[in-house]
Design a protein around this motif. Sequence first.
Motif, short mmCIF file in Angstrom:
data_model
loop_
_atom_site.label_atom_id
_atom_site.label_comp_id
_atom_site.label_asym_id
_atom_site.label_seq_id
_atom_site.Cartn_x
_atom_site.Cartn_y
_atom_site.Cartn_z
N SER A 9 0.81 -1.21 0.00
CA SER A 9 0.00 0.00 0.00
C SER A 9 0.85 1.26 0.00
O SER A 9 0.43 2.28 -0.50
CB SER A 9 -0.95 0.01 1.20
N GLU A 10 2.04 1.19 0.58
CA GLU A 10 2.89 2.37 0.55
C GLU A 10 4.35 1.98 0.73
O GLU A 10 4.67 0.88 1.16
CB GLU A 10 2.47 3.37 1.61
N PHE A 11 5.22 2.90 0.36
CA PHE A 11 6.66 2.69 0.45
C PHE A 11 7.23 3.33 1.71
O PHE A 11 6.62 4.21 2.31
CB PHE A 11 7.36 3.32 -0.76
N GLU A 12 8.43 2.90 2.07
CA GLU A 12 9.15 3.50 3.19
C GLU A 12 9.55 4.93 2.81
O GLU A 12 9.82 5.22 1.64
CB GLU A 12 10.44 2.73 3.52
N PRO A 13 9.62 5.83 3.79
CA PRO A 13 10.04 7.21 3.51
C PRO A 13 11.39 7.28 2.80
O PRO A 13 11.59 8.12 1.92
CB PRO A 13 10.10 7.85 4.90
N PHE A 15 12.69 5.18 0.63
CA PHE A 15 12.52 4.86 -0.78
C PHE A 15 11.89 6.05 -1.52
O PHE A 15 12.34 6.43 -2.60
CB PHE A 15 11.67 3.60 -0.95
N ILE A 16 10.86 6.64 -0.93
CA ILE A 16 10.18 7.78 -1.55
C ILE A 16 11.15 8.95 -1.71
O ILE A 16 11.25 9.55 -2.78
CB ILE A 16 8.94 8.19 -0.73
N THR A 17 11.89 9.26 -0.65
CA THR A 17 12.86 10.36 -0.70
C THR A 17 13.92 10.10 -1.75
O THR A 17 14.28 11.00 -2.52
CB THR A 17 13.52 10.55 0.68
N GLY A 18 14.42 8.87 -1.82
CA GLY A 18 15.44 8.52 -2.80
C GLY A 18 14.94 8.61 -4.23
O GLY A 18 15.63 9.13 -5.11
N LEU A 19 13.72 8.11 -4.47
CA LEU A 19 13.16 8.14 -5.82
C LEU A 19 12.86 9.58 -6.25
O LEU A 19 13.12 9.96 -7.39
CB LEU A 19 11.91 7.27 -5.90
N LYS A 20 12.36 10.40 -5.32
CA LYS A 20 12.14 11.82 -5.62
C LYS A 20 13.45 12.51 -5.95
O LYS A 20 13.52 13.31 -6.89
CB LYS A 20 11.46 12.53 -4.45
N ARG A 88 7.62 -4.72 -6.26
CA ARG A 88 7.89 -6.13 -6.51
C ARG A 88 9.02 -6.66 -5.63
O ARG A 88 9.04 -7.84 -5.29
CB ARG A 88 8.25 -6.34 -7.98
N HIS A 89 9.96 -5.82 -5.27
CA HIS A 89 11.15 -6.25 -4.54
C HIS A 89 11.19 -5.68 -3.11
O HIS A 89 12.25 -5.25 -2.64
CB HIS A 89 12.41 -5.85 -5.32
N MET A 90 10.07 -5.73 -2.42
CA MET A 90 10.00 -5.19 -1.06
C MET A 90 10.88 -5.96 -0.08
O MET A 90 11.15 -5.48 1.01
CB MET A 90 8.55 -5.16 -0.56
N ASP A 91 11.35 -7.15 -0.47
CA ASP A 91 12.24 -7.93 0.37
C ASP A 91 13.65 -7.31 0.41
O ASP A 91 14.45 -7.63 1.28
CB ASP A 91 12.31 -9.38 -0.11
N GLU A 92 13.94 -6.40 -0.54
CA GLU A 92 15.24 -5.73 -0.58
C GLU A 92 15.17 -4.42 0.19
O GLU A 92 14.09 -3.88 0.43
CB GLU A 92 15.64 -5.44 -2.03
N SER A 93 16.33 -3.89 0.54
CA SER A 93 16.37 -2.60 1.22
C SER A 93 15.99 -1.50 0.24
O SER A 93 16.11 -1.68 -0.98
CB SER A 93 17.78 -2.33 1.75
N PRO A 94 15.54 -0.34 0.74
CA PRO A 94 15.23 0.78 -0.16
C PRO A 94 16.41 1.14 -1.07
O PRO A 94 16.22 1.38 -2.27
CB PRO A 94 14.90 1.92 0.79
N LEU A 95 17.63 1.13 -0.55
CA LEU A 95 18.80 1.46 -1.35
C LEU A 95 19.03 0.45 -2.48
O LEU A 95 19.35 0.84 -3.61
CB LEU A 95 20.04 1.55 -0.45
N GLN A 96 18.82 -0.83 -2.19
CA GLN A 96 18.98 -1.86 -3.23
C GLN A 96 17.94 -1.65 -4.34
O GLN A 96 18.25 -1.77 -5.52
CB GLN A 96 18.81 -3.26 -2.64
#
Length: 160
Positions: A9-13, A15-20, A88-96
């Motif tokens: 339903s949502e991403f970690e902060p 991941f969002i900060t990194g993608l932005k 799809r890859h929520m098992d990985e860290s946000p950085l990965q």
Amino acid sequence: MPKSLISVSEFEPEFITGLKAIFEEKIVFNQVLGLKITSLTPALVTARIDMRPELVGHFSFNRIHGGVISAGLDAMGGLAAMAAIGARHMDESPLQRLHRFSKLGTIDLRIDYLRPGISEYFELRAEVLRLGSRVASTRMEFRAADGKLLSTGAGAYIVS
């Protein structure tokens, strides 16, 4: 839509900060466009571009340049693909997951210009229709401030 996209339903902060940061700062051309992400979920990404004199394509009507529309929708298709990959890859860290962006590239893009792009600002939306192991297929929209649909896009992105 694949089950893996529906279950998140949502991403970690982080991941969002990194993608932005990738899309709004590191892709310098998106800065030229003034592309600002407004929402980032696994199922839908949205952004905004404020109209500025530098973006005018037809001076008589203060109409946005078609290249801005095309580039903005292309960026949104890529962002939607990254969100789908992230889900799809929520098992990985946000950085990965963010590192997976280095493999992303546009392989096909189609833009349909439906109405003149005249507005104070524009809203862009994109979603992934299918995320395969190598290619993501996306659908994008470019809307005026009043919600009127101005352009649509479809894109294919290499993801591996």
